[in-house]
Every structure is written in structure tokens, then in C-alpha cells.
Write an enzyme that holds these catalytic residues in place. Sequence first.
Site, PDB file in Angstrom:
ATOM      1  N   GLU A  56       1.010   9.136  -4.079  1.00  0.00           N
ATOM      2  CA  GLU A  56       1.659  10.029  -3.111  1.00  0.00           C
ATOM      3  C   GLU A  56       3.079  10.367  -3.569  1.00  0.00           C
ATOM      4  OE1 GLU A  56       0.070   7.217  -2.404  1.00  0.00           O
ATOM      5  OE2 GLU A  56      -1.043   7.349  -0.518  1.00  0.00           O
ATOM      6  N   LYS A  68      -7.157   3.158  -2.159  1.00  0.00           N
ATOM      7  CA  LYS A  68      -6.509   3.910  -3.252  1.00  0.00           C
ATOM      8  C   LYS A  68      -7.534   4.205  -4.348  1.00  0.00           C
ATOM      9  CE  LYS A  68      -1.938   1.704  -3.005  1.00  0.00           C
ATOM     10  NZ  LYS A  68      -1.018   0.828  -3.731  1.00  0.00           N
ATOM     11  N   GLY A 127       7.587  -4.764  -1.479  1.00  0.00           N
ATOM     12  CA  GLY A 127       7.860  -3.402  -1.016  1.00  0.00           C
ATOM     13  C   GLY A 127       8.375  -3.361   0.415  1.00  0.00           C
ATOM     14  N   ARG A 128       7.699  -4.057   1.322  1.00  0.00           N
ATOM     15  CA  ARG A 128       8.093  -4.005   2.742  1.00  0.00           C
ATOM     16  C   ARG A 128       9.322  -4.860   3.039  1.00  0.00           C
ATOM     17  NH1 ARG A 128       3.262  -6.091   1.760  1.00  0.00           N
ATOM     18  NH2 ARG A 128       2.814  -8.274   2.204  1.00  0.00           N
ATOM     19  N   GLU A 179       1.155  -5.400   7.317  1.00  0.00           N
ATOM     20  CA  GLU A 179       0.807  -5.517   5.896  1.00  0.00           C
ATOM     21  C   GLU A 179       0.997  -6.969   5.439  1.00  0.00           C
ATOM     22  OE1 GLU A 179       1.191  -1.992   2.972  1.00  0.00           O
ATOM     23  OE2 GLU A 179       2.812  -3.318   2.359  1.00  0.00           O
ATOM     24  N   LYS A 201       8.720   1.233  -6.035  1.00  0.00           N
ATOM     25  CA  LYS A 201       8.824  -0.033  -6.770  1.00  0.00           C
ATOM     26  C   LYS A 201       8.019   0.047  -8.069  1.00  0.00           C
ATOM     27  CE  LYS A 201       7.664  -4.892  -6.424  1.00  0.00           C
ATOM     28  NZ  LYS A 201       7.229  -6.027  -5.619  1.00  0.00           N
ATOM     29  N   HIS A 243       6.209   6.302  31.011  1.00  0.00           N
ATOM     30  CA  HIS A 243       5.471   7.422  31.605  1.00  0.00           C
ATOM     31  C   HIS A 243       4.220   7.753  30.798  1.00  0.00           C
ATOM     32  CE1 HIS A 243       8.569   8.217  34.590  1.00  0.00           C
ATOM     33  NE2 HIS A 243       9.393   7.772  33.656  1.00  0.00           N
TER      34      HIS A 243
HETATM   35  O1  F6P Z   1       0.896   0.443   0.853  1.00  0.00           O
HETATM   36  C1  F6P Z   1       0.900  -0.374  -0.256  1.00  0.00           C
HETATM   37  C2  F6P Z   1       2.221  -0.403  -0.915  1.00  0.00           C
HETATM   38  O2  F6P Z   1       2.064  -1.100  -2.095  1.00  0.00           O
HETATM   39  C3  F6P Z   1       3.326  -1.020  -0.051  1.00  0.00           C
HETATM   40  O3  F6P Z   1       3.318  -2.396  -0.059  1.00  0.00           O
HETATM   41  C4  F6P Z   1       4.535  -0.420  -0.658  1.00  0.00           C
HETATM   42  O4  F6P Z   1       5.635  -0.546   0.190  1.00  0.00           O
HETATM   43  C5  F6P Z   1       4.069   1.007  -0.839  1.00  0.00           C
HETATM   44  O5  F6P Z   1       2.715   0.888  -1.232  1.00  0.00           O
HETATM   45  C6  F6P Z   1       4.852   1.811  -1.816  1.00  0.00           C
HETATM   46  O6  F6P Z   1       4.826   1.254  -3.104  1.00  0.00           O
HETATM   47  P1  F6P Z   1       5.821   1.723  -4.230  1.00  0.00           P
HETATM   48  O7  F6P Z   1       7.211   1.398  -3.782  1.00  0.00           O
HETATM   49  O8  F6P Z   1       5.443   0.955  -5.469  1.00  0.00           O
HETATM   50  O9  F6P Z   1       5.653   3.202  -4.432  1.00  0.00           O
END
Ligand code: F6P
Length: 550
Positions: free
Chosen positions: A217, A514, A273-274, A359, A211, A390
Site C-alpha cells: 500500500e 497480503k 510497527g505499532r 494486533e 519500517k 446518541h
Molecule cells: O499490518 C501489518 C503491519 O506489518 C503492521 O504491523 C505495521 O505497522 C504495518 O503493517 C506497516 O508496516 P511498514 O511500516 O513496514 O510499512
Amino acid sequence: MNAEGRARLNRTPEWLALGKHREELGQTHLRQLFEEDPERGTAYTLRVGDLHIDYSKHLVTDETLTLLRELAAATGVAELREAMFRGEKINTTEGRAVLHTALRAPAGAVVEVDGEDVVPGVHAVLDKMASFSERIRSGEWTGSTGAPLTNIVNIGIGGSDLGPAMAYEALRPFTDRGLTVRFVSNVDGADLHEAVRDLDPARTLFIVASKTFTTIETITNAESARAWLVDGLGGDEAAVARHFVALSTNAEKVTAFGIDPANMFEFWDWVGGRYSFDSAIGLSLMIAIGPDRFRELLAGFRLMDEHFRTAPPEENAPLLLGLLGIWYGAFHDAQSHAVLPYSHYLSRFTAYLQQLDMESNGKSVDRDGRPVDWQTGPVVWGTPGTNGQHAYYQLIHQGTKVIPADFIGFARPVAELPPRLAAQHDLLMANFFAQTQALAFGKTADEVRAEGVAEELVPHKTFRGNHPTTTVLATELTPSVIGQLIALYEHKVFVQGAVWNIDSFDQWGVELGKVLAKRVEPALAEGADVPGLDASTRNLVGVYRSLRGR
Ligand code: F6P
């Protein structure tokens, strides 16, 4: 109403009435509730779309449900719901509208943000995704060497990974089996390595899903993927244009990364995002299952949206499930919530819900910034049955904790299973029904004795029962059912946040880690001095460096 004018949740008459009612119920057992009301097993059920929802095995009476609905009314759940659907900026700490429901609004609906109807833009992106998906699926879109792109690698994390990754697993029988679809999220280089090590770069499409397009990452993995691709194609930098697309709200950063904005699929800051799974973030899934199936999925979401918006409180499934969770957290001291799908295809379902729920509702100040003194979101956990039986079910059956659980199952096995494997489905589902039965009704000491069990073993073999569960049963696992299930949980989480008076749509808690990671990284690589580093972390960094021979 301002912060001073609004009564604290746990001092409202509705909350206090629930507390008193809880005391009156005491240890009332589900055995007793079922004995008193022979209709309970049919009366305490709902049918929404394809979902049959049984809530009869909950520690509630008609009075409990009435009191819970009164709590919802008093806390303005319906008003906040309308504000959300209308596009008001209910995510107040980020000043944003919360409009994932607009992502599945039908063409022609009008949903305005700042006076602008967002629905035409949603459908324009869906159409662009559909046309791109078809071009990939048909082989018309080729890589730089002219080969069709049959390997699809989604690079994203959190909401830019979990939704499509979960739904790809869930809908495997609906996917084009000629495609290899993988999801890379972890910044641990092993994730990308394992995803691409047996792939041919000439046949590989990378979908960079972010987003913000700033998530370290994702950007790090995307850069490594680009290097892998260019190396694998003999240093051909121009190949990036045919092998990389982006899903983002941030055209500037996408361009800076080197992806042609024409190959960017847009979404908007009013999609959290979620909550973004049925935006452009679903592109990898759409390529896998095809645009028509993706639209069926959206229709499933829409069905649940309509239900949530229009069903009366007594029949409103997300409202009911949300309120039940509040009941257990506040009045039964439940700390967690298990989601136990009896479908191998739902192996990532609970992981998806973890982000959605934890979240969203992992908050400890209310919308006015005051500390809450009531429980908010639970720990969500679980894996597909029967494996869990199990492993950890022992603790649910005979441990000391209250763990409400959702059991999700299907009447039919997926169509493509060969007859012998399809025949195993009754055994799977026999376990499904047996577990909720055992959890609810247990086994009394007298029943154990009647089996001739030695007296010293009776306490060990007795099951207290009275463990609350919801059963969700559908005919089969289809794209629409996935949409219905996810929207059910989205709105459940919404209801809980509304009652708890928290902002379910921000995630400030993720930020600190972060920032600190960025500060510590130079110390790991270069041994740089990090001012203000605490003694424990400083020592750990030193140990790490010496173990790495630095
Ligand atoms: O973990 C924090 C967060 O901002 C989430 O809410 C989001 O889904 C994820 O990082 C990834 O963010 P982006 O889509 O901006 O890379």
C-alpha cells in the site's frame, strides 16, 4: 520452563481461585459495594503523572484485586517486564527484542541489544529529526523551485500512520497552523487524490514511512505521489531529492526507491510497527508541533515507563488496567472494550489503540505454540463523547453484553478556544460524569415507579447498571499527557499478553491476506487464472470483472 513443565493458565491455582471468587461475587452490585465502603470513591484511585485514574466503578473488591495480582505474580509479568526493558528477545517468533521503551530513554541511559548500547543511536536520530524539522518549519529547507515546503504528506499504514495521525489530531492546538499536514494510508487511490488535489507540488513534502519499505500500500502510494510531484513540476525527476524523505529500517529499499539515504531517518528492528510512534515515524508530528513539544511527548512516555517499572503492584496503573481486562474477558465473558474519550481532539485515539491492542493480543496460540483455551485480546472500539451517547450507548446501558469502558476526559478545554466555546466544556464534562454514574448505578424499577411511570413501561425504563468503567481525568491535553496515555495502554497490553502467555509482538495473522491479495490481483486486471482459487472467490472475481466491463 518448557511447554510441558508450565501449568496451563486456566489450571493454575490462581486462575481457579479467581473463578471461585467470581462465583461468590455472583451479581453483587456496585450500589452495594459503594454502600459497604463509603471510601471506595477515593480509595480505588491512582495518580500517575498527570493522570487521575478512578477504578472504583469496577466489579471488584479488595479480594478480587489481590487474586488478580497473585495471578500476575504467578505468570511472571514482572520478570517479562524486566526482560523487555533489558532488551532480551521476548518477541520469540521473530527473534527480536522489544524496545520501544529505549526510544524514550534519556541520553546517557544504557540499553543493550546483542551487546550494543542502542541509546546513542536513538538520540542521534532524534537530533537529526529535530534539525530537519526546524529547517522545514523555518523555511530554510526549500523545494526544488526554492519555495518553502508548507504541505506535509505522510504516506504510511498501520503503525507507520496511526500514531502520528492520531497525535497530530490530538495536538492540533500545539501545531504550526501555517502548515497543512495530511496522512495517506489507504491503497484506494481516493486517499492520495483527496490528500493532494488542492496542494501545490512545489510546496509539498512527502514523508514515506515504512519500517520494512516493502508494504505494498505504502510503496504504491509513494510511487503515485512521486509521479504526481514530477508531473506537477514539469517532469523534474531531480525534484524528488528535495520533496521526499523516508522513515525506515531498510536503507537498501529506500535507496532503490530513489530517496537519498541522507534523507532517511532510521529506526531498528527492535521497534515494532505499532510501537514505533516515538521513533523516526513521528517525524510528521515533530514537524507539526516542533522538536521541543515532541520531547515533552517523549518525557510523558518515559514517565509512564518508569511508573510501570518501579511502582508496587498495588499502585501500578498498567498492571491494574491489564488485570481488570483479564477479569472481564475470562470471568464476565466480555468480548469487547470501549475507549470513549471526551475530547474532540482524541478522535483518532481509539483507532490507534485498535492496532496497538488487537494486533498485539489477537492471538490464539501461546508462546509455545499451543492453542489457548482462554479469552485473549478484546475487540477495542469507541468514538469521542458525546457523539456516541446518541448512537451506540443504548446498547451499553440496556443491552445484554458486558462492555467495560474507559472514559477519558480533561478538566480544561484547550487554551485557544474562544470564551463562548470554552464555556461548553462544563456541559461536555457533565455528560462524561453522568454516563459513568448511570452505567454503574443504573435506575431501579422502584425508582422508575416512584416517578409515576406506567407499570407496563417500568421494565423499559429500568437501568440494570453494574456496567464497569475506568475514568481517566487529566488537567489538559498536552504532548506529555498523550505520551502518558499511550504508554499506559502499551504497558496494559503488555501485561495482558504476559498473563495470557502469548507473543504480543508478532502479527503473523496479517500475512495471509497480503499473500492472497498478491495472488488475486492478476486475475482482476488480466483475467489470469489463479490456481487453487475457491469457488466463491472465483465467482466474485468474475462478477467484478464483468461489472468493470472487462
Ligand atoms: O499490518 C501489518 C503491519 O506489518 C503492521 O504491523 C505495521 O505497522 C504495518 O503493517 C506497516 O508496516 P511498514 O511500516 O513496514 O510499512
